[in-house]
Write a protein that holds these residues in place. Structure first.
Motif, PDB file in Angstrom:
ATOM      1  N   LEU A  89      47.776  10.692 -48.273  1.00 27.07           N
ATOM      2  CA  LEU A  89      48.319  10.191 -49.210  1.00 27.07           C
ATOM      3  C   LEU A  89      49.229   8.931 -49.111  1.00 27.07           C
ATOM      4  O   LEU A  89      50.384   8.889 -49.629  1.00 27.07           O
ATOM      5  CB  LEU A  89      49.253  11.431 -49.893  1.00 27.07           C
ATOM      6  N   VAL A 120      52.111  15.238 -55.911  1.00 29.09           N
ATOM      7  CA  VAL A 120      50.904  14.345 -56.004  1.00 29.09           C
ATOM      8  C   VAL A 120      49.799  14.937 -55.120  1.00 29.09           C
ATOM      9  O   VAL A 120      50.204  15.481 -53.995  1.00 29.09           O
ATOM     10  CB  VAL A 120      51.550  12.981 -55.538  1.00 29.09           C
ATOM     11  N   THR A 121      48.617  15.141 -55.462  1.00 29.25           N
ATOM     12  CA  THR A 121      47.380  15.455 -54.531  1.00 29.25           C
ATOM     13  C   THR A 121      46.542  14.220 -54.452  1.00 29.25           C
ATOM     14  O   THR A 121      46.636  13.142 -55.093  1.00 29.25           O
ATOM     15  CB  THR A 121      46.938  16.616 -55.198  1.00 29.25           C
ATOM     16  N   GLY A 122      45.705  14.433 -53.582  1.00 30.18           N
ATOM     17  CA  GLY A 122      44.721  13.462 -53.228  1.00 30.18           C
ATOM     18  C   GLY A 122      43.602  13.421 -54.119  1.00 30.18           C
ATOM     19  O   GLY A 122      43.351  14.317 -55.026  1.00 30.18           O
ATOM     20  N   ASP A 123      43.230  12.265 -54.668  1.00 33.92           N
ATOM     21  CA  ASP A 123      41.992  11.981 -55.440  1.00 33.92           C
ATOM     22  C   ASP A 123      40.684  12.269 -55.013  1.00 33.92           C
ATOM     23  O   ASP A 123      40.773  12.420 -53.553  1.00 33.92           O
ATOM     24  CB  ASP A 123      42.029  10.715 -56.122  1.00 33.92           C
ATOM     25  N   GLU A 124      39.526  12.313 -55.655  1.00 37.43           N
ATOM     26  CA  GLU A 124      38.347  12.476 -55.298  1.00 37.43           C
ATOM     27  C   GLU A 124      37.802  11.498 -53.986  1.00 37.43           C
ATOM     28  O   GLU A 124      37.242  11.823 -52.993  1.00 37.43           O
ATOM     29  CB  GLU A 124      37.375  12.643 -56.099  1.00 37.43           C
ATOM     30  N   ASP A 125      38.130  10.480 -54.197  1.00 34.13           N
ATOM     31  CA  ASP A 125      37.798   9.423 -53.234  1.00 34.13           C
ATOM     32  C   ASP A 125      38.622   9.598 -51.815  1.00 34.13           C
ATOM     33  O   ASP A 125      37.799   9.473 -50.796  1.00 34.13           O
ATOM     34  CB  ASP A 125      38.125   7.841 -53.558  1.00 34.13           C
ATOM     35  N   GLU A 126      39.862  10.045 -51.721  1.00 30.18           N
ATOM     36  CA  GLU A 126      40.529  10.172 -50.460  1.00 30.18           C
ATOM     37  C   GLU A 126      39.888  11.460 -49.771  1.00 30.18           C
ATOM     38  O   GLU A 126      39.793  11.423 -48.616  1.00 30.18           O
ATOM     39  CB  GLU A 126      42.096  10.179 -50.688  1.00 30.18           C
ATOM     40  N   ARG A 168      42.601  17.378 -48.817  1.00 27.19           N
ATOM     41  CA  ARG A 168      42.076  18.303 -49.666  1.00 27.19           C
ATOM     42  C   ARG A 168      43.355  19.221 -50.113  1.00 27.19           C
ATOM     43  O   ARG A 168      43.726  19.743 -51.119  1.00 27.19           O
ATOM     44  CB  ARG A 168      40.968  19.246 -49.236  1.00 27.19           C
TER      45      ARG A 168
END
Length: 343
Positions: free
Chosen positions: A23, A293-299, A307
């Motif tokens: 992140l 805030v969480t990670g998006d699919e790309d990250e 994850r």
């Protein structure tokens, strides 16, 4: 809820995942670093956050309890005049900032948990997929995971596994460990993983190794990770300047619960009540940014460790720090200092 927390060891491109700062973009947005700012990176690790903060023009005070991480940072330290690095615990943040940064800073960032480099080193004993000494000590000092599984009373061991690992079969695992250690002590990671695996088994569609929760619990317990986090939150409240920014990345529901409760408590003003006349008014010490805030699919696709990551952040107000905290008010576990001398 089980999370990766650095313990689900997934390969990338056929090899182990090296540490990538999780992140990073939202962490930098939360910290808003600028020229002249002093930011504490309380979990320096491989220096990912610190490198990005230095590029922004900020100065960085890095802290890490792992002497291996300190030694590996020597080239970066030599090349970065605005970086200072301290071997210590982030729970001692207030004392370290008083000594190294004049007592106050503009930002604090913590990435809680074990790093990928520590998992990759079999001799550190964090991994249930690599054979090595059953160690797990981030600081390389104090009681090891082997000491815990060989000497902790079976009831206390079950409590540790249940609470810190959220392991539903904690009692059965603890009794199996007790029976096996009576024959010979545990010394190796795969030895313990095999005993746990025989107790827990594995569902056909379960991607989580049966030993994951047990190893997670032991690591958190051996390193007092929840206590360190709670102490660091209280210390951050004391060292951050008005307008200072706090960013905490967690990987486990227990950690996130502590951070969430602390920020909720500190961002809500307590007022006097006619029913409780002795309760004094408490000003907000933080303005919390409510949604994690969480990670998006790309990250997540490029960095599996993201994850389960959650970022919570807040901005320090000009109110004086609170004298007490509920952040440390979690379940009472046996102290490592009171570990029995025999099995």
């Amino acid at each position: 809820m089980m999370t990766d927390h650095g313990m689900v060891e997934e390969p990338a491109d056929g090899g182990p995942v090296r540490h990538i700062p999780v992140l990073l973009r939202p962490v930098l947005e939360a910290l808003d670093p600028g020229s002249g700012d002093m930011i504490v990176d309380g979990t320096f690790g491989a220096g990912g956050y610190s490198a990005a903060l230095l590029m922004s023009g900020a100065s960085v005070l890095g802290i890490d309890r792992d002497p291996t991480a300190i030694a590996a940072a020597a080239p970066m330290l030599a090349a970065q005049p605005n970086l200072r690095l301290v071997h210590g615990r982030f729970g001692d943040l207030e004392e370290i900032v008083a000594r190294e940064a004049g007592g106050s800073v503009d930002g604090v960032v913590l990435d809680i948990g074990v790093s990928s480099m520590q998992i990759d080193e079999a001799e550190r004993g964090f991994s249930f997929q690599k054979d090595g000494p059953l160690d797990m000590r981030m600081s390389r000092s104090g009681p090891s995971a082997a000491d815990v599984v060989n000497r902790l009373k079976v009831g206390d061991l079950a409590r540790v596994l249940n609470f810190l690992g959220e392991e539903r079969q904690a009692g059965r695992i603890a009794r199996a460990i007790e029976a096996r250690r009576a024959e010979r002590p545990f010394e190796r990671t795969l030895d313990l993983a095999q005993v746990v695996g025989r107790v827990v088994g594995r569902a056909p569609k379960d991607r989580i190794d049966p030993a994951t929760r047990t190893f997670q619990a032991l690591r958190i317990y051996v390193n007092d990770e929840l206590g360190e986090l709670a102490r660091a939150l209280v210390a951050a409240e004391r060292v951050l300047k008005p307008g200072g920014r706090l960013a905490i990345v967690t990987f486990h529901s227990l950690e996130d619960r502590i951070v969430k409760r602390f920020l909720r408590d500190r961002s809500e003003a307590a007022s006097t009540s006619r029913h409780l006349p002795d309760v004094q008014h408490k000003d907000r010490t933080f303005e919390s940014r409510n949604r994690p805030v969480t990670g998006d699919e790309d990250e997540i696709s490029s960095n599996p460790r993201a994850r389960s990551a959650k970022l919570r952040s807040a901005v320090r107000t000009d109110a004086p720090p609170r004298p007490e905290s509920e952040a440390t008010d979690f379940i009472d576990l046996p102290s490592l200092a009171d570990l029995p001398s025999g099995a």
